[in-house]
Motif scaffolding. Structure first.
Motif, PDB file in Angstrom:
ATOM      1  N   VAL A   1       0.877  -1.173   0.000  1.00 17.92           N
ATOM      2  CA  VAL A   1       0.000   0.000   0.000  1.00 17.92           C
ATOM      3  C   VAL A   1       0.910   1.217   0.000  1.00 17.92           C
ATOM      4  CG1 VAL A   1      -1.768   1.273   1.260  1.00 17.92           C
ATOM      5  CG2 VAL A   1      -1.819  -1.225   1.249  1.00 17.92           C
ATOM      6  N   VAL A   2       0.866   1.994  -1.073  1.00 21.02           N
ATOM      7  CA  VAL A   2       1.764   3.135  -1.239  1.00 21.02           C
ATOM      8  C   VAL A   2       0.943   4.413  -1.264  1.00 21.02           C
ATOM      9  CG1 VAL A   2       3.521   4.220  -2.675  1.00 21.02           C
ATOM     10  CG2 VAL A   2       3.391   1.721  -2.542  1.00 21.02           C
ATOM     11  N   THR A   3       1.268   5.319  -0.369  1.00 26.14           N
ATOM     12  CA  THR A   3       0.603   6.627  -0.319  1.00 26.14           C
ATOM     13  C   THR A   3       1.640   7.706  -0.571  1.00 26.14           C
ATOM     14  OG1 THR A   3      -0.934   5.763   1.342  1.00 26.14           O
ATOM     15  CG2 THR A   3      -0.842   8.145   1.062  1.00 26.14           C
ATOM     16  N   GLY A   4       1.451   8.474  -1.663  1.00 27.13           N
ATOM     17  CA  GLY A   4       2.407   9.514  -2.002  1.00 27.13           C
ATOM     18  C   GLY A   4       3.061   9.248  -3.339  1.00 27.13           C
ATOM     19  N   PRO A   5       3.975  10.122  -3.761  1.00 31.02           N
ATOM     20  CA  PRO A   5       4.609   9.980  -5.075  1.00 31.02           C
ATOM     21  C   PRO A   5       5.607   8.831  -5.126  1.00 31.02           C
ATOM     22  CG  PRO A   5       5.581  11.817  -3.871  1.00 31.02           C
ATOM     23  CD  PRO A   5       4.417  11.348  -3.056  1.00 31.02           C
ATOM     24  N   ALA A   6       5.924   8.397  -6.351  1.00 25.90           N
ATOM     25  CA  ALA A   6       6.916   7.341  -6.557  1.00 25.90           C
ATOM     26  C   ALA A   6       8.292   7.819  -6.082  1.00 25.90           C
ATOM     27  CB  ALA A   6       6.966   6.951  -8.022  1.00 25.90           C
ATOM     28  N   ILE A   7       9.095   6.865  -5.613  1.00 25.96           N
ATOM     29  CA  ILE A   7      10.427   7.211  -5.130  1.00 25.96           C
ATOM     30  C   ILE A   7      11.316   5.975  -5.195  1.00 25.96           C
ATOM     31  CG2 ILE A   7       9.775   6.709  -2.740  1.00 25.96           C
ATOM     32  CD1 ILE A   7      11.703   8.912  -1.842  1.00 25.96           C
ATOM     33  N   THR A   8      12.604   6.194  -5.463  1.00 23.36           N
ATOM     34  CA  THR A   8      13.608   5.132  -5.438  1.00 23.36           C
ATOM     35  C   THR A   8      14.670   5.490  -4.406  1.00 23.36           C
ATOM     36  OG1 THR A   8      13.287   4.597  -7.776  1.00 23.36           O
ATOM     37  CG2 THR A   8      15.329   3.856  -6.753  1.00 23.36           C
ATOM     38  N   ILE A   9      14.960   4.534  -3.525  1.00 22.98           N
ATOM     39  CA  ILE A   9      15.972   4.737  -2.492  1.00 22.98           C
ATOM     40  C   ILE A   9      16.890   3.524  -2.470  1.00 22.98           C
ATOM     41  CG2 ILE A   9      16.383   5.021  -0.017  1.00 22.98           C
ATOM     42  CD1 ILE A   9      13.909   6.578   0.241  1.00 22.98           C
ATOM     43  N   TYR A  10      18.190   3.757  -2.318  1.00 23.63           N
ATOM     44  CA  TYR A  10      19.184   2.691  -2.280  1.00 23.63           C
ATOM     45  C   TYR A  10      19.617   2.427  -0.847  1.00 23.63           C
ATOM     46  CZ  TYR A  10      19.492   3.304  -7.318  1.00 23.63           C
ATOM     47  OH  TYR A  10      19.200   3.367  -8.658  1.00 23.63           O
ATOM     48  N   PHE A  11      19.793   1.139  -0.518  1.00 22.73           N
ATOM     49  CA  PHE A  11      20.211   0.738   0.816  1.00 22.73           C
ATOM     50  C   PHE A  11      21.342  -0.278   0.731  1.00 22.73           C
ATOM     51  CE2 PHE A  11      15.665   1.711   1.421  1.00 22.73           C
ATOM     52  CZ  PHE A  11      15.742   2.609   2.478  1.00 22.73           C
ATOM     53  N   ALA A  12      22.244  -0.223   1.701  1.00 17.76           N
ATOM     54  CA  ALA A  12      23.178  -1.329   1.910  1.00 17.76           C
ATOM     55  C   ALA A  12      22.407  -2.435   2.619  1.00 17.76           C
ATOM     56  CB  ALA A  12      24.357  -0.883   2.759  1.00 17.76           C
TER      57      ALA A  12
ATOM     58  N   SER B   1      10.552   1.544  16.429  1.00 20.83           N
ATOM     59  CA  SER B   1      10.895   2.295  15.224  1.00 20.83           C
ATOM     60  C   SER B   1      12.395   2.227  14.992  1.00 20.83           C
ATOM     61  CB  SER B   1      10.476   3.771  15.356  1.00 20.83           C
ATOM     62  OG  SER B   1       9.103   3.884  15.607  1.00 20.83           O
ATOM     63  N   THR B   2      12.786   2.144  13.711  1.00 21.50           N
ATOM     64  CA  THR B   2      14.199   2.150  13.347  1.00 21.50           C
ATOM     65  C   THR B   2      14.404   3.124  12.193  1.00 21.50           C
ATOM     66  OG1 THR B   2      14.400  -0.185  13.962  1.00 21.50           O
ATOM     67  CG2 THR B   2      16.164   0.749  12.631  1.00 21.50           C
ATOM     68  N   LEU B   3      15.326   4.052  12.384  1.00 23.94           N
ATOM     69  CA  LEU B   3      15.676   5.007  11.339  1.00 23.94           C
ATOM     70  C   LEU B   3      16.860   4.446  10.570  1.00 23.94           C
ATOM     71  CD1 LEU B   3      14.401   7.812  10.766  1.00 23.94           C
ATOM     72  CD2 LEU B   3      16.397   8.822  11.877  1.00 23.94           C
ATOM     73  N   VAL B   4      16.734   4.339   9.245  1.00 20.13           N
ATOM     74  CA  VAL B   4      17.753   3.705   8.405  1.00 20.13           C
ATOM     75  C   VAL B   4      18.279   4.709   7.389  1.00 20.13           C
ATOM     76  CG1 VAL B   4      18.250   1.808   6.826  1.00 20.13           C
ATOM     77  CG2 VAL B   4      16.580   1.489   8.661  1.00 20.13           C
ATOM     78  N   MET B   5      19.598   4.826   7.323  1.00 23.08           N
ATOM     79  CA  MET B   5      20.206   5.725   6.355  1.00 23.08           C
ATOM     80  C   MET B   5      20.315   5.053   4.987  1.00 23.08           C
ATOM     81  SD  MET B   5      20.847   8.726   7.497  1.00 23.08           S
ATOM     82  CE  MET B   5      21.948   9.250   6.171  1.00 23.08           C
ATOM     83  N   PRO B   6      19.932   5.754   3.908  1.00 27.12           N
ATOM     84  CA  PRO B   6      20.149   5.209   2.555  1.00 27.12           C
ATOM     85  C   PRO B   6      21.611   5.355   2.161  1.00 27.12           C
ATOM     86  CG  PRO B   6      19.163   7.377   2.421  1.00 27.12           C
ATOM     87  CD  PRO B   6      19.261   7.044   3.891  1.00 27.12           C
TER      88      PRO B   6
END
Length: 372
Positions: free
Chosen positions: A307-318, A356-361
């Motif tokens: 379920v996606v709310t908002g605009p499309a986005i691409t994020i890179y993660f290790a 909650s966990t905050l993750v850096m891209p």
């Protein structure tokens, strides 16, 4: 294609009195799986004979039966033994209601006597009482965001904060920030904070897990876990304080812009996609049409319904950064709050909002397409 006698998830939800989201929850939990899942669309279909099980599930949840107990009851082939399980839960429920009524009576008495009435003895002092297994689980969850770094020893610590109403555990390794709240079991006036050695806490987890109730007592040299239950052996565990000051994580969180895209998806599916991607870096692409695509540098991609709310986005993660955040979440679903491709992503357990966990891209690898 599904059999014509099968029922769509929406129609089945209406027939059995459960929401479609609840059916997805129970399917992911392994309690009520759909009869067929369309491989092409991911749509779920149910058989008419599953209605009775679904209605029973609804009744059991209506009397606040925990999901593990529901699972055990539904797996019981002997109806007489199943009724015994139900009666046991109802007896526990009645005991809880008695405790609630007693607490309500005490609250009424306190209100009638005024706010300046004397506090009970357990409200005095700095010690905070919690359930041992709950605290052990919380330490395990936030400890995934610690790292041994000789140059910054504070990164291998967990911040304990008590305000009398809750205990908050926080850890960070600069790439992740994990926060977990634990509710005290006894009223207290404790307001304190301590940065505690994560290694000592990991060693204390097995001890905590076997103690029903423990007190946390702050001291200049660290914190002490103590139990005084007659049903348990007396004892204590001491964990050292760190001399370093924990980073001001609240200021960092407050400085973040508002989220732009929110994604809710099955934790197991996301975990499987990241685990089997076969590359150290993954690209997560969220589309408003309700899909999340996990792509590796070599081109391998897995699509996960969401379920996606908002605009499309691409994020890179290790993978080494994002995988522990997903694996440490609680429940069948996770929620991702996304801002931009270069700002932290908040990973939350959709049915356990106090983890909650905050993750850096990270930056994409040179061979990856950087389409955003």
């Amino acid at each position: 294609m599904p059999d014509t006698e099968l029922i769509t998830i929406g129609a089945f939800a209406h027939a059995c009195g459960l929401s479609a989201s609840a059916l997805r929850f129970y399917a992911d939990a392994g309690v009520l799986a759909p009869a067929v899942v369309d491989e092409g669309t991911g749509y779920r279909y149910y058989a008419p004979e599953q209605s009775a099980r679904a209605r029973l599930l609804r009744h059991l949840r209506a009397v606040d039966m925990p999901l593990p107990a529901v699972t055990a009851l539904l797996a019981e082939p002997d109806s007489a033994r199943a009724i015994v399980l139900l009666d046991h839960h109802l007896a526990e429920l009645n005991r809880h209601h008695d405790e609630v009524r007693a607490a309500a009576s005490a609250a009424r008495t306190a209100l009638l006597s005024g706010y300046d009435a004397q506090r009970p003895p357990e409200a005095d002092g700095d010690e905070l009482w919690v359930r041992g297994p709950a605290l052990a689980a919380a330490i395990d969850q936030v400890a995934t965001a610690t790292v041994a770094d000789p140059e910054r020893e504070v990164l291998d610590t967990i911040l304990f904060e008590a305000d009398g109403q809750q205990l908050i555990l926080t850890a960070t390794d600069r790439y992740r920030l994990a926060t977990r709240t634990v509710r005290p079991t006894r009223a207290c006036s404790a307001v304190w904070a301590a940065t505690v050695d994560a290694g000592d806490l990991r060693s204390a987890v097995s001890w905590l897990r076997r103690r029903y109730s423990v007190a946390i007592r702050p001291a200049p040299s660290g914190i002490e876990f103590v139990t005084d239950s007659a049903a348990e052996d007396l004892g204590s565990v001491h964990c050292r304080r760190s001399v370093e000051v924990f980073p001001d994580h609240r200021a960092m969180l407050a400085a973040l812009p508002p989220i732009r895209t929110r994604v809710v998806l099955a934790r197991a599916a996301l975990l499987d996609a990241v685990e089997n991607i076969g590359a150290p870096t993954v690209a997560l692409r969220a589309e408003p049409d309700g899909t999340v695509t996990i792509t590796a540098a070599g081109g391998h991609a897995t699509t996960v319904p969401a379920v996606v709310t908002g605009p499309a986005i691409t994020i890179y993660f290790a993978v080494t950064t994002v995988y522990p955040a997903i694996a440490g979440a609680v429940g069948p679903d996770v929620m991702l709050d996304l801002i931009t491709a270069d700002l932290p992503v908040l990973v939350r357990s959709a049915d356990d909002g106090d983890l909650s966990t905050l993750v850096m891209p990270c930056e994409p690898e040179p061979t990856e397409a950087t389409v955003r």
